[in-house]
Design an enzyme around this catalytic site. Structure first.
Site, PDB file in Angstrom:
ATOM      1  N   LYS A 115       0.836  -1.218   0.000  1.00 31.27           N
ATOM      2  CA  LYS A 115       0.000   0.000   0.000  1.00 31.27           C
ATOM      3  C   LYS A 115       0.866   1.261   0.000  1.00 31.27           C
ATOM      4  CE  LYS A 115      -4.193  -1.923   0.394  1.00 31.27           C
ATOM      5  NZ  LYS A 115      -5.524  -2.163   0.808  1.00 31.27           N
ATOM      6  N   LYS A 197      -5.494 -11.849  -9.079  1.00 32.27           N
ATOM      7  CA  LYS A 197      -6.753 -11.957  -8.340  1.00 32.27           C
ATOM      8  C   LYS A 197      -7.716 -10.844  -8.756  1.00 32.27           C
ATOM      9  CE  LYS A 197      -7.324 -10.349  -4.024  1.00 32.27           C
ATOM     10  NZ  LYS A 197      -7.486 -10.175  -2.589  1.00 32.27           N
ATOM     11  N   LYS A 200     -11.098  -5.328  -5.926  1.00 30.70           N
ATOM     12  CA  LYS A 200     -11.939  -4.134  -6.036  1.00 30.70           C
ATOM     13  C   LYS A 200     -11.119  -2.879  -6.323  1.00 30.70           C
ATOM     14  CE  LYS A 200     -13.093  -4.414  -1.120  1.00 30.70           C
ATOM     15  NZ  LYS A 200     -11.954  -3.974  -0.322  1.00 30.70           N
TER      16      LYS A 200
HETATM   17  P1  ATP Z   1      -8.420  -4.463  -2.312  1.00 34.32           P
HETATM   18  O1  ATP Z   1      -8.312  -4.596  -3.796  1.00 34.32           O
HETATM   19  O2  ATP Z   1      -9.028  -3.154  -1.867  1.00 34.32           O
HETATM   20  O3  ATP Z   1      -7.187  -4.853  -1.567  1.00 34.32           O
HETATM   21  P2  ATP Z   1      -9.874  -6.948  -2.332  1.00 34.32           P
HETATM   22  O4  ATP Z   1     -10.885  -6.945  -3.426  1.00 34.32           O
HETATM   23  O5  ATP Z   1      -8.628  -7.742  -2.563  1.00 34.32           O
HETATM   24  O6  ATP Z   1      -9.541  -5.482  -1.877  1.00 34.32           O
HETATM   25  P3  ATP Z   1     -10.306  -7.382   0.491  1.00 34.32           P
HETATM   26  O7  ATP Z   1     -11.056  -6.234   1.088  1.00 34.32           O
HETATM   27  O8  ATP Z   1      -8.840  -7.474   0.738  1.00 34.32           O
HETATM   28  O9  ATP Z   1     -10.632  -7.475  -1.073  1.00 34.32           O
HETATM   29  O10 ATP Z   1     -10.940  -8.739   0.936  1.00 34.32           O
HETATM   30  C1  ATP Z   1     -12.198  -8.940   1.492  1.00 34.32           C
HETATM   31  C2  ATP Z   1     -12.443 -10.442   1.494  1.00 34.32           C
HETATM   32  O11 ATP Z   1     -12.732 -10.900   0.155  1.00 34.32           O
HETATM   33  C3  ATP Z   1     -11.258 -11.252   1.977  1.00 34.32           C
HETATM   34  O12 ATP Z   1     -11.731 -12.294   2.837  1.00 34.32           O
HETATM   35  C4  ATP Z   1     -10.665 -11.835   0.714  1.00 34.32           C
HETATM   36  O13 ATP Z   1     -10.025 -13.057   0.929  1.00 34.32           O
HETATM   37  C5  ATP Z   1     -11.891 -11.981  -0.201  1.00 34.32           C
HETATM   38  N1  ATP Z   1     -11.515 -11.848  -1.602  1.00 34.32           N
HETATM   39  C6  ATP Z   1     -11.097 -10.706  -2.197  1.00 34.32           C
HETATM   40  N2  ATP Z   1     -10.868 -10.902  -3.518  1.00 34.32           N
HETATM   41  C7  ATP Z   1     -11.131 -12.208  -3.769  1.00 34.32           C
HETATM   42  C8  ATP Z   1     -11.072 -13.032  -4.943  1.00 34.32           C
HETATM   43  N3  ATP Z   1     -10.718 -12.543  -6.112  1.00 34.32           N
HETATM   44  N4  ATP Z   1     -11.444 -14.317  -4.862  1.00 34.32           N
HETATM   45  C9  ATP Z   1     -11.823 -14.822  -3.661  1.00 34.32           C
HETATM   46  N5  ATP Z   1     -11.897 -14.113  -2.517  1.00 34.32           N
HETATM   47  C10 ATP Z   1     -11.552 -12.824  -2.547  1.00 34.32           C
END
Ligand code: ATP
Ligand code: LTN
Length: 334
Positions: A115, A197, A200
């Site tokens: 970050k 992955k 968001k």
């Molecule tokens: P950011 O991009 O803001 O880091 P993110 O989309 O990776 O966010 P998080 O807020 O870190 O999401 O995660 C929230 C939850 O969703 C966590 O439990 C994470 O494991 C799950 N998660 C996020 N992206 C995925 C994905 N692509 N597939 C499965 N689980 C996911």
């Protein structure tokens, strides 16, 4: 233990728009956990301000997220769904635990490094102490289990270290939490780069299907999804694009990967991609309706927020009182 049940705690930050990755990998799996555990799911708004937020938009997004928990199927009577910032014990315990955490430990956190690189114009102290607040979230509720993805495992480890350190000085104050890796949810990859992955915070919106996308947008994104040079619909490591779509299809329809492969045997992407979109839309559409209904019913949602806030505060303050006593703060006069 609460009501003879072990405690489970998790939450999401109110940053960005949730994707079907967040839903299939996290939210969907949270729905039934309350049968076995006493569940707390926070909207982690204190954590969200480690990145600059626009106030009106942030307020709306946090409420949307809370409503989305409910719309996704988490029962707000059987689970405690609340805003982290409504329970001041989080910030207080966060401060206290910060005095039991070393700079060296925090410097090793990969999320901080990631970050900080991404937001090099705003490397604030909150970004650095993020894991301490997360430890406070978890430890306040005497949590036994924390369902988190792989990216959060390091934060869970430091939470355990802080709790053990505190307990070794003051006795058994905190339950030592464990990761919860029950039925594995799908790991959803980006539609544009299936080696990454779905996330968001991805800059390319075509890589992610957002939970709030309408049916046409979902169809367009699925049609544009990167696939492989041949047209065979088969799950295999050397076909990451198609495998990802199959994974999404099977998670949304409840069919196994094998069944899904059979269904599209001999068919091409022209048939497969719209079918994936339809499967996703069949999950999203009822969620949209429910979300809209909940947001419109202001008094219902406010009532839920108030009740759950009181419940969260009750449990959090119980732990905080114990911590205050152990540390040696003087009693607060009544
Ligand atoms: P950011 O991009 O803001 O880091 P993110 O989309 O990776 O966010 P998080 O807020 O870190 O999401 O995660 C929230 C939850 O969703 C966590 O439990 C994470 O494991 C799950 N998660 C996020 N992206 C995925 C994905 N692509 N597939 C499965 N689980 C996911
Ligand atoms: N850091 C987590 C969100 C989060 C969390 C928590 C998850 C904050 N506090 C406590 C579980 C338990 C994330 O970014 N997914």
């Amino acid at each position: 233990m609460v009501n003879d049940k072990k405690v489970l705690y998790s939450g999401m930050q109110a940053t960005g728009n949730l994707t079907i990755g967040n839903y299939l990998g996290a939210l969907k799996n949270w729905i039934t956990l309350n049968e076995e555990y006493e569940c707390f799911f926070g909207v982690m708004d204190l954590h969200s301000i480690t990145i600059r937020q626009q106030p009106a938009d942030f307020r709306k997004r946090a409420r949307n997220l809370l409503a989305l928990y409910i719309a996704a199927g988490i029962d707000p009577v059987k689970n405690c769904i609340y805003y982290q910032s409504h329970v001041s014990a989080h910030a207080e315990l966060g401060w206290i635990l910060g005095c039991f955490t070393y700079m060296g430990e925090l410097s090793r956190m990969t999320q901080f490094k990631d970050k900080a690189a991404k937001h090099s114009d705003n490397i604030n102290a909150g970004l650095f102490t993020y894991p301490v607040l997360m430890a406070a979230d978890i430890l306040l509720y005497q949590t036994d289990y924390v369902p988190v993805g792989k990216d959060q495992q390091q934060h869970l480890e430091i939470t355990r270290d802080i709790a053990q350190r505190f307990n070794s000085i003051y006795g058994d104050v905190f339950t030592i939490p464990e990761g919860y890796y029950g039925k594995r949810g799908a790991k959803v990859m980006s539609l544009q780069d299936p080696s990454k992955k779905m996330s968001k915070s991805d800059e390319n919106p075509n890589g992610s299907i957002y939970l709030m996308d309408d049916a046409d947008t979902v169809l367009r994104k699925c049609k544009r999804a990167v696939t492989d040079s041949d047209s065979e619909i088969r799950y295999s490591e050397d076909k990451p694009g198609v495998s990802n779509l199959l994974e999404i299809y099977s998670a949304c329809t409840g069919k196994s990967i094998e069944e899904s492969e059979k269904e599209f045997d001999g068919k091409g992407y022209g048939e497969f991609k719209p079918a994936v979109a339809e499967a996703v839309n069949s999950v999203l559409e009822p969620m949209h309706k429910e979300h809209e209904r909940i947001l419109k019913d202001k008094s219902y949602l406010d009532g839920i927020i108030k009740e759950n806030n009181e419940k969260a505060r009750y449990f959090a303050n119980k732990t905080l009182r114990k911590v205050r006593k152990k540390v040696g703060f003087t009693d607060i006069p009544h």
